[in-house]
Design an enzyme around this catalytic site. Structure first.
Site, PDB file in Angstrom:
ATOM      1  CB  THR A  17      -0.935   0.033   1.230  1.00 53.76           C
ATOM      2  OG1 THR A  17      -0.119  -0.103   2.411  1.00 53.76           O
ATOM      3  CG2 THR A  17      -1.957  -1.087   1.191  1.00 53.76           C
ATOM      4  CG  ASP A  20       9.318   2.655  -3.165  1.00 53.87           C
ATOM      5  OD1 ASP A  20       8.952   3.763  -3.573  1.00 53.87           O
ATOM      6  OD2 ASP A  20      10.458   2.433  -2.705  1.00 53.87           O
ATOM      7  CG  LEU A  71       6.679  -6.352   7.819  1.00 54.11           C
ATOM      8  CD1 LEU A  71       7.329  -5.067   7.311  1.00 54.11           C
ATOM      9  CD2 LEU A  71       7.440  -7.566   7.282  1.00 54.11           C
ATOM     10  CB  SER A  96       9.367   4.462   5.469  1.00 50.29           C
ATOM     11  OG  SER A  96       8.300   5.344   5.178  1.00 50.29           O
ATOM     12  CB  SER A 137      17.403   3.411   3.537  1.00 51.05           C
ATOM     13  OG  SER A 137      17.480   4.810   3.615  1.00 51.05           O
ATOM     14  CD  GLU A 139      18.260   9.030   6.499  1.00 54.83           C
ATOM     15  OE1 GLU A 139      18.472   9.064   7.718  1.00 54.83           O
ATOM     16  OE2 GLU A 139      18.417  10.017   5.762  1.00 54.83           O
ATOM     17  CE1 TYR A 160      13.298   3.772   7.309  1.00 52.25           C
ATOM     18  CE2 TYR A 160      15.190   5.088   6.650  1.00 52.25           C
ATOM     19  CZ  TYR A 160      14.159   4.229   6.329  1.00 52.25           C
ATOM     20  OH  TYR A 160      13.998   3.821   5.022  1.00 52.25           O
ATOM     21  CG  HIS A 190      12.833   6.125  -4.394  1.00 56.63           C
ATOM     22  ND1 HIS A 190      13.809   5.641  -3.544  1.00 56.63           N
ATOM     23  CD2 HIS A 190      11.769   5.315  -4.236  1.00 56.63           C
ATOM     24  CE1 HIS A 190      13.354   4.573  -2.921  1.00 56.63           C
ATOM     25  NE2 HIS A 190      12.101   4.364  -3.305  1.00 56.63           N
TER      26      HIS A 190
HETATM   27  P1  NAP Z   1       5.999   4.104   2.482  1.00 56.95           P
HETATM   28  O1  NAP Z   1       5.234   4.814   1.418  1.00 56.95           O
HETATM   29  O2  NAP Z   1       6.086   4.689   3.846  1.00 56.95           O
HETATM   30  O3  NAP Z   1       5.406   2.619   2.571  1.00 56.95           O
HETATM   31  C1  NAP Z   1       5.699   1.783   3.670  1.00 56.95           C
HETATM   32  C2  NAP Z   1       4.777   0.582   3.622  1.00 56.95           C
HETATM   33  O4  NAP Z   1       5.019  -0.214   4.801  1.00 56.95           O
HETATM   34  C3  NAP Z   1       3.277   0.938   3.654  1.00 56.95           C
HETATM   35  O5  NAP Z   1       2.587   0.032   2.834  1.00 56.95           O
HETATM   36  C4  NAP Z   1       2.922   0.726   5.108  1.00 56.95           C
HETATM   37  O6  NAP Z   1       1.547   0.466   5.315  1.00 56.95           O
HETATM   38  C5  NAP Z   1       3.762  -0.505   5.402  1.00 56.95           C
HETATM   39  N1  NAP Z   1       3.934  -0.768   6.831  1.00 56.95           N
HETATM   40  C6  NAP Z   1       4.196   0.127   7.818  1.00 56.95           C
HETATM   41  N2  NAP Z   1       4.241  -0.498   9.013  1.00 56.95           N
HETATM   42  C7  NAP Z   1       3.991  -1.819   8.762  1.00 56.95           C
HETATM   43  C8  NAP Z   1       3.883  -2.964   9.591  1.00 56.95           C
HETATM   44  N3  NAP Z   1       4.016  -2.902  10.926  1.00 56.95           N
HETATM   45  N4  NAP Z   1       3.615  -4.165   9.011  1.00 56.95           N
HETATM   46  C9  NAP Z   1       3.453  -4.251   7.660  1.00 56.95           C
HETATM   47  N5  NAP Z   1       3.531  -3.192   6.831  1.00 56.95           N
HETATM   48  C10 NAP Z   1       3.799  -1.988   7.378  1.00 56.95           C
HETATM   49  O7  NAP Z   1       7.513   3.845   1.998  1.00 56.95           O
HETATM   50  P2  NAP Z   1       8.121   3.845   0.509  1.00 56.95           P
HETATM   51  O8  NAP Z   1       8.610   5.202   0.208  1.00 56.95           O
HETATM   52  O9  NAP Z   1       7.178   3.156  -0.393  1.00 56.95           O
HETATM   53  O10 NAP Z   1       9.423   2.946   0.729  1.00 56.95           O
HETATM   54  C11 NAP Z   1       9.377   1.525   0.567  1.00 56.95           C
HETATM   55  C12 NAP Z   1      10.515   0.913   1.361  1.00 56.95           C
HETATM   56  O11 NAP Z   1      11.758   1.432   0.903  1.00 56.95           O
HETATM   57  C13 NAP Z   1      10.490   1.198   2.852  1.00 56.95           C
HETATM   58  O12 NAP Z   1      11.039   0.074   3.514  1.00 56.95           O
HETATM   59  C14 NAP Z   1      11.432   2.383   3.014  1.00 56.95           C
HETATM   60  O13 NAP Z   1      11.964   2.413   4.317  1.00 56.95           O
HETATM   61  C15 NAP Z   1      12.462   2.056   1.964  1.00 56.95           C
HETATM   62  N6  NAP Z   1      13.164   3.186   1.356  1.00 56.95           N
HETATM   63  C16 NAP Z   1      12.468   4.239   0.849  1.00 56.95           C
HETATM   64  C17 NAP Z   1      13.138   5.263   0.227  1.00 56.95           C
HETATM   65  C18 NAP Z   1      12.413   6.422  -0.385  1.00 56.95           C
HETATM   66  O14 NAP Z   1      13.055   7.451  -0.643  1.00 56.95           O
HETATM   67  N7  NAP Z   1      11.123   6.315  -0.670  1.00 56.95           N
HETATM   68  C19 NAP Z   1      14.543   5.211   0.107  1.00 56.95           C
HETATM   69  C20 NAP Z   1      15.216   4.100   0.611  1.00 56.95           C
HETATM   70  C21 NAP Z   1      14.512   3.083   1.224  1.00 56.95           C
HETATM   71  P3  NAP Z   1       0.446   1.676   5.360  1.00 56.95           P
HETATM   72  O15 NAP Z   1       0.164   2.025   3.924  1.00 56.95           O
HETATM   73  O16 NAP Z   1      -0.701   1.059   6.065  1.00 56.95           O
HETATM   74  O17 NAP Z   1       1.100   2.815   6.105  1.00 56.95           O
HETATM   75  O1  F7E Z   2      13.559  14.693   4.621  1.00 58.20           O
HETATM   76  C1  F7E Z   2      14.571  18.066   5.612  1.00 58.20           C
HETATM   77  C2  F7E Z   2      14.915  16.923   6.536  1.00 58.20           C
HETATM   78  O2  F7E Z   2      11.636  13.345   5.473  1.00 58.20           O
HETATM   79  C3  F7E Z   2      14.493  15.148   3.678  1.00 58.20           C
HETATM   80  C4  F7E Z   2      12.664   8.404   3.567  1.00 58.20           C
HETATM   81  O3  F7E Z   2      12.046   7.907   2.401  1.00 58.20           O
HETATM   82  O4  F7E Z   2      14.626   9.044   2.345  1.00 58.20           O
HETATM   83  C5  F7E Z   2      13.602   9.538   3.190  1.00 58.20           C
HETATM   84  O5  F7E Z   2      14.159  10.073   4.371  1.00 58.20           O
HETATM   85  C6  F7E Z   2      15.262  16.327   4.241  1.00 58.20           C
HETATM   86  C7  F7E Z   2      15.818  16.085   5.644  1.00 58.20           C
HETATM   87  O6  F7E Z   2      13.303  12.327   3.834  1.00 58.20           O
HETATM   88  C8  F7E Z   2      11.325  19.329   6.593  1.00 58.20           C
HETATM   89  O7  F7E Z   2      15.539  17.392   7.738  1.00 58.20           O
HETATM   90  C9  F7E Z   2      13.295  20.150   6.162  1.00 58.20           C
HETATM   91  O8  F7E Z   2      17.134  16.561   5.720  1.00 58.20           O
HETATM   92  O9  F7E Z   2      11.703  13.981   3.042  1.00 58.20           O
HETATM   93  P1  F7E Z   2      12.434  13.604   4.256  1.00 58.20           P
HETATM   94  P2  F7E Z   2      14.563  11.613   4.500  1.00 58.20           P
HETATM   95  O10 F7E Z   2      14.693  11.919   5.935  1.00 58.20           O
HETATM   96  O11 F7E Z   2      15.732  11.919   3.626  1.00 58.20           O
HETATM   97  C10 F7E Z   2      15.434   7.994   2.901  1.00 58.20           C
HETATM   98  C11 F7E Z   2      16.434   7.568   1.839  1.00 58.20           C
HETATM   99  C12 F7E Z   2      14.631   6.878   3.438  1.00 58.20           C
HETATM  100  O12 F7E Z   2      15.040   5.721   3.415  1.00 58.20           O
HETATM  101  C13 F7E Z   2      13.424   7.261   4.239  1.00 58.20           C
HETATM  102  O13 F7E Z   2      12.540   6.150   4.358  1.00 58.20           O
HETATM  103  O14 F7E Z   2      14.377  17.423   4.348  1.00 58.20           O
HETATM  104  N1  F7E Z   2      13.359  18.805   5.983  1.00 58.20           N
HETATM  105  N2  F7E Z   2      12.056  20.493   6.547  1.00 58.20           N
HETATM  106  C14 F7E Z   2      12.157  18.256   6.235  1.00 58.20           C
HETATM  107  N3  F7E Z   2      11.724  16.991   6.173  1.00 58.20           N
HETATM  108  C15 F7E Z   2      10.419  16.764   6.470  1.00 58.20           C
HETATM  109  N4  F7E Z   2       9.931  15.491   6.397  1.00 58.20           N
HETATM  110  N5  F7E Z   2       9.555  17.783   6.836  1.00 58.20           N
HETATM  111  C16 F7E Z   2       9.963  19.079   6.909  1.00 58.20           C
HETATM  112  O15 F7E Z   2       9.197  19.972   7.256  1.00 58.20           O
END
Ligand code: NAP
Ligand code: F7E
Length: 343
Positions: A17, A20, A71, A96, A137, A139, A160, A190
């Site tokens: 859901t 990604d 999970l 996430s 990630s 991160e 995280y 992304h």
């Molecule tokens: P997202 O939109 O936050 O999706 C996370 C998914 O995990 C949602 O379907 C959520 O369900 C589900 N989830 C949360 N808690 C759960 C639990 N306890 N049991 C089962 N499912 C659960 O994240 P995304 O951006 O698609 O990212 C996909 C994956 O890649 C994540 O593992 C994230 O950490 C990782 N990642 C993301 C990025 C990025 O920039 N997007 C970069 C690097 C890695 P609900 O819909 O109910 O909330």
């Molecule tokens: O923050 C700054 C914040 O929450 C990006 C997740 O998908 O990518 C994501 O993590 C930057 C940070 O993403 C606000 O401090 C400023 O420096 O969009 P973000 P993230 O923390 O980079 C990684 C690769 C993952 O794996 C994670 O799951 O933006 N920032 N002002 C803010 N960020 C948020 N959220 N809100 C603000 O108001």
């Protein structure tokens, strides 16, 4: 690449859901897979991102099947794996949000770190020859200076990031200890029109649409100096799939290699609507983190060389795509539903 099998594959996706999960489900369905999506039970509908591909349980020959689980429930994961017997498992489920992980560190560790371990152990316990993708990630690199690649040391800066580092090493460990085909995709940020509304890019593009429509007058943000490497999510799920089609399992960085500050993204997003961001953006320390990741810029040479994968969309075009989508969404929304928090 793995030779294509006679029968279309069966895939299981945790987090179907999410942003990604929804794009990956679309991609795999288009390739002919049967897709089993795992979703958690929530008190409100959480299927908005996959409603357009939903197939009613009574549809003959349906290829998208949804299952409720979590999970945190290791037994249900083993039971589902035994029932589905997937060729490929994509572990995308996670808590996430980096900022939220400081508020809920134990929950984040349980779902994001132990959840990955539960899934790997379930694959082992079920005795299946299943290929496993772990959503690792950038991160995990945290304080390590850019450019970051597969050899860069991890120095996570949040609960995280720590949880993802444990999941990463568990994936490597199950590959080395049990010979499971398990890979880490180390994906840099992304985004897309389906990005969660509290990540900074979507928070900005949603605000641009609302400001342009006269529904919002200010946007409160934290640190604008952070550098990120923002790519386009539909391209990134293709890289996930390619990782599971190789002869040997391995780990890959997936990134654009193009750095941009939050300020750069603001300029691109407000600029796409003909607005000057400096008139609307206010600082709120509430959105800063106890420890920040200052610069993430990926070196995806290995993915380009071995997977033939390369990012086409960079942050400025991404900002435009997201602003236009948020404007369309707002225009399609009934007037009575347009109120909404922008946190
Ligand atoms: P997202 O939109 O936050 O999706 C996370 C998914 O995990 C949602 O379907 C959520 O369900 C589900 N989830 C949360 N808690 C759960 C639990 N306890 N049991 C089962 N499912 C659960 O994240 P995304 O951006 O698609 O990212 C996909 C994956 O890649 C994540 O593992 C994230 O950490 C990782 N990642 C993301 C990025 C990025 O920039 N997007 C970069 C690097 C890695 P609900 O819909 O109910 O909330
Ligand atoms: O923050 C700054 C914040 O929450 C990006 C997740 O998908 O990518 C994501 O993590 C930057 C940070 O993403 C606000 O401090 C400023 O420096 O969009 P973000 P993230 O923390 O980079 C990684 C690769 C993952 O794996 C994670 O799951 O933006 N920032 N002002 C803010 N960020 C948020 N959220 N809100 C603000 O108001």
């Amino acid at each position: 690449m793995r030779p294509t099998t006679a029968r279309p594959g069966t895939a299981m996706i945790t987090g179907v859901t999410g942003q990604d999960g929804s794009y990956l489900a679309e991609l795999l369905l288009a390739k002919g897979y049967t897709v089993h999506g795992l979703m958690r039970r929530t008190s409100s509908f959480n299927t908005e991102r996959i409603d357009h591909i939903y197939q009613d349980p009574h549809t003959p020959g349906r290829r998208l099947v949804l299952h409720h689980t979590d999970l945190s429930d290791g037994v249900s994961l083993v039971n589902l794996l035994r029932e589905i017997r997937p060729d490929e498992v994509y572990n995308l489920g996670a808590q996430s949000h980096v900022r939220v992980s400081f508020d809920a560190p134990l929950h984040t560790a349980d779902v994001t770190a132990l959840g990955a371990l539960r899934l790997l152990e379930a694959v082992r316990a079920a005795g299946l020859d299943t290929r496993v993708y772990q959503a690792s990630s950038s991160e995990m690199f945290g304080a390590t200076p850019p450019p970051q690649n597969e050899h860069s040391p991890f120095h996570p800066r949040s609960p995280y990031g720590c949880a993802k580092a444990m999941a990463y090493w568990s994936t490597v460990n199950y590959r080395e200890a049990y010979g499971i085909y398990a890979v880490n995709g180390i994906l840099f940020n992304h985004e897309s029109p389906r990005r969660g509304e509290t990540f900074v890019t979507r928070k900005i593009t949603r605000a641009v649409a609302r400001i342009e429509a006269g529904l919002q007058h200010e946007l409160h943000l934290g640190n604008l100096d952070a550098v990120r490497d923002w790519g386009y999510a539909p391209e990134y799920v293709e890289a996930m799939w390619r990782m599971l089609q190789q002869q040997e399992p391995d780990d890959y960085v997936v990134a654009t290699g193009v750095p941009a500050t939050v300020r750069d993204f603001l300029a691109a997003a407000f600029g796409a609507a003909g607005l000057d961001w400096q008139r609307y953006v206010r600082h709120d320390p509430k959105y800063e983190r106890p420890a920040e990741v200052d610069q993430l810029v990926g070196d995806a040479t290995k993915a380009r060389t071995l997977l033939g994968w390369e990012a086409a969309v960079h942050y400025d075009e991404l900002a435009r795509i997201m602003v236009e989508a948020d404007m369309r969404r707002l225009a399609d929304m009934p007037v009575r539903s347009r109120a909404g928090v922008a946190s």
